[in-house]
Design an enzyme around this catalytic site. Structure first.
Site, short mmCIF file in Angstrom:
data_model
loop_
_atom_site.label_atom_id
_atom_site.label_comp_id
_atom_site.label_asym_id
_atom_site.label_seq_id
_atom_site.Cartn_x
_atom_site.Cartn_y
_atom_site.Cartn_z
N SER A 154 0.92 -0.84 -0.16
CA SER A 154 -0.47 0.29 0.07
C SER A 154 1.37 1.24 -0.06
O SER A 154 1.87 1.14 -0.16
CB SER A 154 -1.02 -0.16 1.35
OG SER A 154 -0.03 0.01 2.12
N LYS A 155 0.24 2.43 0.09
CA LYS A 155 1.17 3.87 -0.20
C LYS A 155 2.06 3.76 1.18
O LYS A 155 3.31 4.38 1.21
CB LYS A 155 -0.28 4.99 -0.07
CG LYS A 155 -0.43 5.05 -1.66
CD LYS A 155 -1.68 6.01 -1.50
CE LYS A 155 -1.40 6.84 -2.77
NZ LYS A 155 -2.88 8.01 -3.30
N ARG A 156 1.20 2.98 2.43
CA ARG A 156 2.48 3.40 3.37
C ARG A 156 3.77 2.26 3.71
O ARG A 156 4.74 2.99 4.32
CB ARG A 156 1.84 3.14 4.94
CG ARG A 156 1.06 1.76 4.51
CD ARG A 156 0.27 1.22 6.30
NE ARG A 156 -0.22 0.14 6.25
CZ ARG A 156 0.51 -1.18 6.77
NH1 ARG A 156 1.71 -0.87 7.09
NH2 ARG A 156 0.40 -2.37 6.80
N GLY A 187 4.94 2.58 0.04
CA GLY A 187 5.90 2.79 -1.07
C GLY A 187 4.95 2.33 -1.85
O GLY A 187 5.66 2.60 -3.07
#
Length: 473
Positions: free
Chosen positions: A245-247, A249
């Site tokens: 996910s975005k967390r 990267g």
């Protein structure tokens, strides 16, 4: 046989890391076969049938991301939406051949079927109400969908190039919808028709599409076409083992470009996220093309590690051509420091790049470090640099300044010797003199060798920066 692969993203957002890896694997597989004499082609198809969510901005982002990564494709990109008439024609053929049928079930009826299937533990959600029903029973004023008349018995088998042999009982698969009530083709139909018409021989994609492959295989059989070879690669996870996910990267490719990563770094890193060649970690693109094969794709999810990516980027920066790095850095400096660059900034950067790139892991970091050469005087000072320029430091600079002015040869070795001689004559260690000089010339306490800096800046600029400090605020 010429290998033909494709990358087929939906233009509903940026080109994310998982999509970039899928594109890379398809590109490498085609390039490998092209270079080894059997022939290989890589196509780009934009699956833009979801008109409500597809945007031209997303399409442009996909083009830009692939271009920056260096993944070129054959001819013009194919628009799936533009081929809708061909998709409908395939469904109508199946209908005429008795391999598909019209279904008039309402939304409420379908919801009741799904609820009943869940209660009974059945995986087939649609009960086949209209499968063999007389069309004369069709309700008036209702637009039907067209469903595939899928086999009810036996198994659908896929010999997957990564997962091995995978099977599903046909009793678990619904009669999937091919055309919606408004006549628009479904994803399943469009993909099969497009892959067939484009001559795709190998479909390499994430293993979240594995269940789709069973349905698509049934559709290939119904249409009388040979199915491509499938290769479903495991997805990418974060360091904690959770879905990327975005967390972790999971950003768009353009975010890594903007953060200062080189395309060759991302190609190398994404290649190794799920594929291996012995213990090799640093793999050039030419090597990747030569070595790449589906037999070396792993079956386990790879884990994305931004620290490893960053360290790898440092390697590629050190290996990169200095002139190329100068242009990348100048682009950032001109945008970040408009009107503040020295007239000979580019020349200084080229001369000093060999030393600068040894200490940088991203182009952003390299650009920040490059300000010591690129910006006009006076140089801004960090707090630590100012501490080096107290009374003792300034006294050393006053003594050294005329010595440097009188120096005959101006290069790092000669300047080191001159400065060492000055330090020893005054009973100082070389470092005690070098630190205030570094602070005066760079505004920092961390930099390449101070003598290298003087060499790059040249006599006039070096003495000018010393004069700025000695003149005081």
């Amino acid at each position: 046989m010429t290998v033909v692969t494709r990358f087929a993203p939906s233009p509903t957002g940026y080109l994310h890391i998982g999509g970039a890896r899928t594109a890379l694997y398809n590109w490498l597989f085609a390039k490998h076969h092209a270079c080894h004499g059997t022939g290989g082609k890589f196509f780009l198809r934009i699956e833009d049938t979801d008109r409500a969510r597809s945007t031209q901005e997303a399409v442009d982002a996909i083009y830009a991301g692939l271009t920056w990564l260096g993944l070129d494709w054959e001819g013009e990109p194919v628009s799936q939406f533009a081929r809708a008439d061909l998709h409908r024609a395939a469904a109508e053929r199946l209908l005429a051949e008795g391999k598909a049928y019209r279904c008039y079930c309402s939304t409420e009826e379908l919801a009741a079927m799904r609820e009943a299937a869940r209660k009974e533990g059945r995986q087939r959600m649609y009960d086949g109400t209209w499968r063999d029903r007389d069309p004369a029973d069709a309700p008036k004023g209702v637009d039907p969908v067209i469903r595939l008349k899928a086999p009810l018995e036996g198994e659908t088998v896929i010999e997957d190039r990564v997962q091995g042999r995978v099977t599903v009982a046909n009793a678990q698969l619904d009669d999937m919808v091919l055309l919606r009530a408004d006549g628009t083709p479904t994803y399943m139909l469009a993909v099969v028709v497009d892959d067939h018409d484009m001559g795709i021989t190998h479909v390499i994609r994430g293993d979240d599409h594995l269940t789709n492959a069973f349905r698509q295989t049934q559709l290939y059989l119904a249409l009388g076409w040979d199915a491509p070879q499938f290769a479903h690669i495991p997805l990418i996870h974060g360091q904690d083992g959770a879905k990327l996910s975005k967390r972790h990267g999971a950003l768009g490719v353009e975010a890594y470009r903007d953060a200062g990563f080189l395309p060759e770094t991302l190609r190398n890193y994404l290649l190794r996220l799920g594929w291996g060649h012995g213990d090799d970690e640093i793999i050039s693109t030419d090597q990747a093309i030569d070595w790449f094969g589906l037999e070396n794709v792993g079956k386990s999810a790879a884990r994305f590690d931004i620290a490893k990516l960053t360290n790898l980027n440092g390697h590629y920066i050190r290996e990169a051509d200095d002139a190329r790095l100068v242009e990348l850095v100048m682009e950032r400096l001109e945008a970040g420091h408009p009107g503040r660059l020295a007239k000979d900034a580019r020349d200084r950067l080229f001369k000093g790049m060999a030393g600068l790139k040894e200490r940088a892991k991203t182009i952003s970091e390299l650009s920040e470090n490059s300000t010591i050469y690129a910006l006009q005087r006076p140089i801004e000072m960090t707090e630590k640099a100012q501490q080096q320029l107290g009374a003792d430091g300034l006294a050393l600079l006053r003594g050294l300044r005329p010595v440097l002015d009188a120096a005959g040869t101006w290069n790092d070795e000669a300047l080191m010797a001159t400065t060492r001689e000055f330090a020893e004559a005054g009973g100082h260690k070389l470092g005690a003199v070098a630190q205030p000089v570094r602070a005066a010339l760079t505004g920092s306490t961390v930099s390449p060798s101070v003598f290298e800096i003087m060499d790059v800046l040249g006599r006039e600029e070096t003495l000018g920066r010393l004069d700025d400090v000695l003149a005081g605020p």
